[in-house]
Design a protein around this motif. Structure first.
Motif, short mmCIF file in Angstrom:
data_model
loop_
_atom_site.label_atom_id
_atom_site.label_comp_id
_atom_site.label_asym_id
_atom_site.label_seq_id
_atom_site.Cartn_x
_atom_site.Cartn_y
_atom_site.Cartn_z
N MET A 1 0.84 -1.18 0.00
CA MET A 1 0.00 0.00 0.00
C MET A 1 0.88 1.24 0.00
SD MET A 1 -3.32 -0.60 0.52
CE MET A 1 -4.50 -1.47 1.47
N THR A 2 0.55 2.17 -0.85
CA THR A 2 1.31 3.42 -0.88
C THR A 2 0.58 4.50 -0.10
OG1 THR A 2 0.24 4.02 -2.94
CG2 THR A 2 2.37 2.91 -3.10
N GLU A 3 1.33 5.42 0.46
CA GLU A 3 0.76 6.56 1.17
C GLU A 3 1.17 7.83 0.46
OE1 GLU A 3 0.89 6.77 5.45
OE2 GLU A 3 1.55 4.71 5.49
N ARG A 4 0.70 8.02 -0.75
CA ARG A 4 1.06 9.18 -1.53
C ARG A 4 -0.14 10.11 -1.61
NH1 ARG A 4 3.67 6.73 -6.79
NH2 ARG A 4 1.76 5.54 -6.78
N HIS A 36 -8.03 5.43 4.78
CA HIS A 36 -9.09 4.61 5.37
C HIS A 36 -9.60 5.37 6.59
CE1 HIS A 36 -10.20 0.25 6.70
NE2 HIS A 36 -11.24 0.93 6.29
N LEU A 37 -10.81 5.94 6.49
CA LEU A 37 -11.34 6.82 7.52
C LEU A 37 -12.71 6.36 8.00
CD1 LEU A 37 -10.80 10.18 5.61
CD2 LEU A 37 -9.41 9.38 7.51
N THR A 71 -20.09 6.14 8.28
CA THR A 71 -19.55 5.28 7.23
C THR A 71 -18.04 5.14 7.37
OG1 THR A 71 -21.28 6.05 5.73
CG2 THR A 71 -19.39 4.98 4.71
N VAL A 72 -17.54 3.96 7.09
CA VAL A 72 -16.10 3.73 6.99
C VAL A 72 -15.76 3.81 5.51
CG1 VAL A 72 -14.24 2.07 7.30
CG2 VAL A 72 -15.99 2.32 9.06
N VAL A 73 -14.82 4.70 5.15
CA VAL A 73 -14.49 4.90 3.74
C VAL A 73 -13.03 4.61 3.46
CG1 VAL A 73 -16.30 6.62 3.35
CG2 VAL A 73 -14.05 7.38 4.02
N LYS A 74 -12.79 4.12 2.25
CA LYS A 74 -11.44 4.01 1.70
C LYS A 74 -11.40 4.94 0.50
CE LYS A 74 -10.20 -0.63 3.13
NZ LYS A 74 -9.72 -1.94 2.70
N LEU A 75 -10.46 5.86 0.52
CA LEU A 75 -10.29 6.81 -0.57
C LEU A 75 -9.09 6.39 -1.40
CD1 LEU A 75 -10.77 10.09 1.48
CD2 LEU A 75 -12.51 8.82 0.23
N LYS A 76 -9.29 6.26 -2.72
CA LYS A 76 -8.21 5.84 -3.61
C LYS A 76 -8.25 6.67 -4.89
CE LYS A 76 -8.49 0.97 -2.28
NZ LYS A 76 -8.53 -0.41 -2.79
N SER A 77 -7.11 6.75 -5.54
CA SER A 77 -7.05 7.35 -6.86
C SER A 77 -5.94 6.68 -7.66
CB SER A 77 -6.79 8.86 -6.78
OG SER A 77 -6.77 9.40 -8.08
N SER A 91 -13.04 13.08 11.53
CA SER A 91 -12.90 11.71 11.03
C SER A 91 -11.79 11.03 11.84
CB SER A 91 -12.54 11.71 9.55
OG SER A 91 -11.32 12.41 9.35
N THR A 92 -11.78 9.71 11.79
CA THR A 92 -10.76 8.95 12.50
C THR A 92 -10.02 8.07 11.51
OG1 THR A 92 -12.19 8.87 14.45
CG2 THR A 92 -10.37 7.28 14.36
N TRP A 93 -8.69 8.15 11.50
CA TRP A 93 -7.88 7.28 10.66
C TRP A 93 -7.98 5.85 11.20
CZ3 TRP A 93 -5.94 9.05 6.26
CH2 TRP A 93 -5.64 10.40 6.15
N LEU A 94 -8.13 4.89 10.32
CA LEU A 94 -8.22 3.50 10.74
C LEU A 94 -6.98 2.70 10.40
CD1 LEU A 94 -11.91 2.78 9.74
CD2 LEU A 94 -11.00 3.40 11.98
N ASP A 95 -6.11 3.22 9.53
CA ASP A 95 -4.94 2.44 9.11
C ASP A 95 -3.61 3.01 9.58
OD1 ASP A 95 -5.08 4.62 7.47
OD2 ASP A 95 -4.93 3.50 5.60
N HIS A 96 -3.61 4.19 10.20
CA HIS A 96 -2.37 4.73 10.77
C HIS A 96 -2.70 5.93 11.66
CE1 HIS A 96 -2.87 7.20 7.13
NE2 HIS A 96 -2.13 8.09 7.71
N VAL A 97 -1.71 6.39 12.39
CA VAL A 97 -1.88 7.53 13.29
C VAL A 97 -1.48 8.80 12.54
CG1 VAL A 97 -1.13 8.58 15.46
CG2 VAL A 97 -1.40 6.09 15.30
N ALA A 98 -2.37 9.76 12.55
CA ALA A 98 -2.08 11.05 11.90
C ALA A 98 -3.04 12.08 12.46
CB ALA A 98 -2.25 10.93 10.38
#
Length: 104
Positions: A1-4, A36-37, A71-77, A91-98
Motif C-alpha cells: 500500500m502506498t501513502e502518496r 481509510h477513515l 460510514t467507513v471509507v477508503k479513498l483511492k485514486s 474523522s478517525t484514521w483506521l490504518d495509521h496515526v495522523a
C-alpha cells in the motif's frame, strides 16, 4: 500500500447544521490508495480533475458525492485527483496515526 497523498488547505465555515463545517482542497497523486477513515459526520466532495474512488464508487471530474455519517471509507485514486472535501465533524484514521483529516 502506498501513502502518496497531499492535502494543501483547510477552510472553516460557520452556519452549518452543527455550527461549523471544515473544507479542504486535496490532491492525491497517482497510485494513492491508503486513506481509510471512519466518518462522524456527513462528507461531501467535488472532483475538480481526475477520478476518486470512495469505497466502490468512482467519481470523475465534475462529479459530486456525499457520504453519510458513520460510514467507513477508503479513498483511492489510480491516476490522481484534485478534489474539494467538506465535513461537518471529525474523522478517525483506521490504518495509521495522523492528525485529523479536516482540522477539527
Amino acid at each position: 500500500m502506498t501513502e502518496r497523498f497531499f492535502a494543501s488547505t483547510v477552510l472553516f465555515f460557520a452556519g452549518t447544521l452543527n455550527g461549523v463545517q471544515h473544507a479542504s482542497d486535496s490532491q492525491f497523486i497517482p497510485g494513492s490508495e491508503r486513506l481509510h477513515l471512519s466518518l462522524s459526520a456527513p462528507l461531501s466532495t467535488f472532483v475538480i480533475g481526475g477520478s476518486l474512488r470512495i469505497n466502490n464508487t468512482v467519481i470523475g471530474a465534475g462529479g459530486f458525492g456525499i457520504v453519510e455519517a458513520g460510514t467507513v471509507v477508503k479513498l483511492k485514486s489510480a491516476f490522481g485527483v484534485l478534489t474539494l472535501f467538506w465535513s461537518e465533524g471529525p474523522s478517525t484514521w483506521l490504518d495509521h496515526v495522523a492528525g485529523e483529516f479536516f482540522g477539527f
